[in-house]
Write a protein that holds these residues in place. Structure first.
Motif, PDB file in Angstrom:
ATOM      1  N   VAL A  66      27.873   2.207  49.295  1.00 22.26           N
ATOM      2  CA  VAL A  66      28.568   3.423  48.913  1.00 22.26           C
ATOM      3  C   VAL A  66      27.541   4.473  48.528  1.00 22.26           C
ATOM      4  O   VAL A  66      26.671   4.229  47.700  1.00 22.26           O
ATOM      5  CB  VAL A  66      29.510   3.156  47.711  1.00 22.26           C
ATOM      6  CG1 VAL A  66      30.209   4.434  47.284  1.00 22.26           C
ATOM      7  CG2 VAL A  66      30.511   2.083  48.054  1.00 22.26           C
ATOM      8  N   THR A  67      27.627   5.629  49.164  1.00 17.60           N
ATOM      9  CA  THR A  67      26.730   6.725  48.798  1.00 17.60           C
ATOM     10  C   THR A  67      27.467   7.644  47.840  1.00 17.60           C
ATOM     11  O   THR A  67      28.629   7.976  48.044  1.00 17.60           O
ATOM     12  CB  THR A  67      26.277   7.514  50.039  1.00 17.60           C
ATOM     13  OG1 THR A  67      27.434   7.969  50.732  1.00 17.60           O
ATOM     14  CG2 THR A  67      25.435   6.651  50.945  1.00 17.60           C
ATOM     15  N   ILE A  68      26.777   8.028  46.802  1.00 16.08           N
ATOM     16  CA  ILE A  68      27.393   8.866  45.776  1.00 16.08           C
ATOM     17  C   ILE A  68      26.730  10.232  45.827  1.00 16.08           C
ATOM     18  O   ILE A  68      25.524  10.355  45.618  1.00 16.08           O
ATOM     19  CB  ILE A  68      27.216   8.231  44.389  1.00 16.08           C
ATOM     20  CG1 ILE A  68      27.912   6.879  44.366  1.00 16.08           C
ATOM     21  CG2 ILE A  68      27.775   9.137  43.306  1.00 16.08           C
ATOM     22  CD1 ILE A  68      27.614   6.079  43.139  1.00 16.08           C
ATOM     23  N   ASP A  69      27.543  11.233  46.127  1.00 11.58           N
ATOM     24  CA  ASP A  69      27.040  12.600  46.145  1.00 11.58           C
ATOM     25  C   ASP A  69      27.316  13.204  44.774  1.00 11.58           C
ATOM     26  O   ASP A  69      28.382  13.763  44.521  1.00 11.58           O
ATOM     27  CB  ASP A  69      27.724  13.407  47.253  1.00 11.58           C
ATOM     28  CG  ASP A  69      27.145  14.809  47.378  1.00 11.58           C
ATOM     29  OD1 ASP A  69      26.017  15.025  46.882  1.00 11.58           O
ATOM     30  OD2 ASP A  69      27.823  15.671  47.959  1.00 11.58           O
ATOM     31  N   TRP A  70      26.349  13.085  43.888  1.00 12.40           N
ATOM     32  CA  TRP A  70      26.557  13.532  42.522  1.00 12.40           C
ATOM     33  C   TRP A  70      26.613  15.047  42.424  1.00 12.40           C
ATOM     34  O   TRP A  70      27.227  15.599  41.525  1.00 12.40           O
ATOM     35  CB  TRP A  70      25.498  12.959  41.577  1.00 12.40           C
ATOM     36  CG  TRP A  70      24.091  13.332  41.900  1.00 12.40           C
ATOM     37  CD1 TRP A  70      23.223  12.628  42.666  1.00 12.40           C
ATOM     38  CD2 TRP A  70      23.397  14.493  41.462  1.00 12.40           C
ATOM     39  NE1 TRP A  70      22.019  13.265  42.743  1.00 12.40           N
ATOM     40  CE2 TRP A  70      22.091  14.424  42.006  1.00 12.40           C
ATOM     41  CE3 TRP A  70      23.729  15.584  40.674  1.00 12.40           C
ATOM     42  CZ2 TRP A  70      21.146  15.406  41.772  1.00 12.40           C
ATOM     43  CZ3 TRP A  70      22.784  16.557  40.448  1.00 12.40           C
ATOM     44  CH2 TRP A  70      21.505  16.461  40.993  1.00 12.40           C
ATOM     45  N   ARG A  71      26.000  15.740  43.370  1.00 15.10           N
ATOM     46  CA  ARG A  71      26.005  17.205  43.331  1.00 15.10           C
ATOM     47  C   ARG A  71      27.420  17.754  43.529  1.00 15.10           C
ATOM     48  O   ARG A  71      27.805  18.745  42.915  1.00 15.10           O
ATOM     49  CB  ARG A  71      25.074  17.762  44.400  1.00 15.10           C
ATOM     50  CG  ARG A  71      23.618  17.550  44.064  1.00 15.10           C
ATOM     51  CD  ARG A  71      22.714  17.982  45.209  1.00 15.10           C
ATOM     52  NE  ARG A  71      21.341  17.642  44.935  1.00 15.10           N
ATOM     53  CZ  ARG A  71      20.798  16.465  45.210  1.00 15.10           C
ATOM     54  NH1 ARG A  71      21.511  15.529  45.777  1.00 15.10           N
ATOM     55  NH2 ARG A  71      19.540  16.219  44.915  1.00 15.10           N
TER      56      ARG A  71
END
Length: 157
Positions: free
Chosen positions: A129-134
């Motif tokens: 899972v990739t988390i795009d925190w921006r």
């Protein structure tokens, strides 16, 4: 008179093997009492039973601790409610990688738990899972108030 009674008890202890000195432990006293009460064989069986019972209880405690540990284990998911927390740690892991600092130094500088940071770093590295925190922490672009109220044409903005 009291002193004589005390001396007689002390001398009786040294002569009579059935009366134990006051320095023995509770377990020894219980074992001696069981020997006198039930005999050698029954005392041996009782001790064997108690030992087995302690082993079973210890085994149950270990299994219980393992079950608790498995319950506490977390994984990175796509559940919406976990996104802010995941984004927070993803941001710090990215900043840690970018800064080229050691994990302990980075955690001390930001006042984070090194254990939690290490755990999240490993989880993020292992997860698919990739988390795009921006996208989570960056507010949406602000539209001009005049455009919202309809007094300004969309082409002018």
């Amino acid at each position: 008179m009291v002193f004589a009674a005390h001396q007689s008890k002390a001398s009786q202890r040294s002569r009579d093997p059935q009366i134990l000195p006051a320095t023995t432990s509770h377990r020894d006293r219980l074992a001696a009492f069981a020997k006198r009460l039930t005999g050698q064989r029954d005392a041996f069986e009782l001790k064997k039973y108690q030992t087995e019972l302690r082993r079973e209880r210890a085994q149950e405690e270990r299994e219980k601790a393992l079950r608790k540990k498995k319950q506490r284990r977390f994984t990175i998911t796509s559940v919406v409610r976990n996104r802010p927390s995941q984004a927070f740690w993803a941001m710090h892991v990215e900043a840690l990688n970018w800064s080229e600092m050691e994990l302990r130094a980075y955690a001390a500088a930001i006042q984070l738990s090194p254990h939690s940071l290490r755990k999240w770093r490993d989880q993020l590295a292992a997860s698919e899972v990739t988390i795009d925190w921006r996208a989570i922490f960056t507010p949406p672009p602000v539209r001009p108030l005049a455009l919202v109220l309809g007094t300004l044409s969309p082409n002018a903005a």
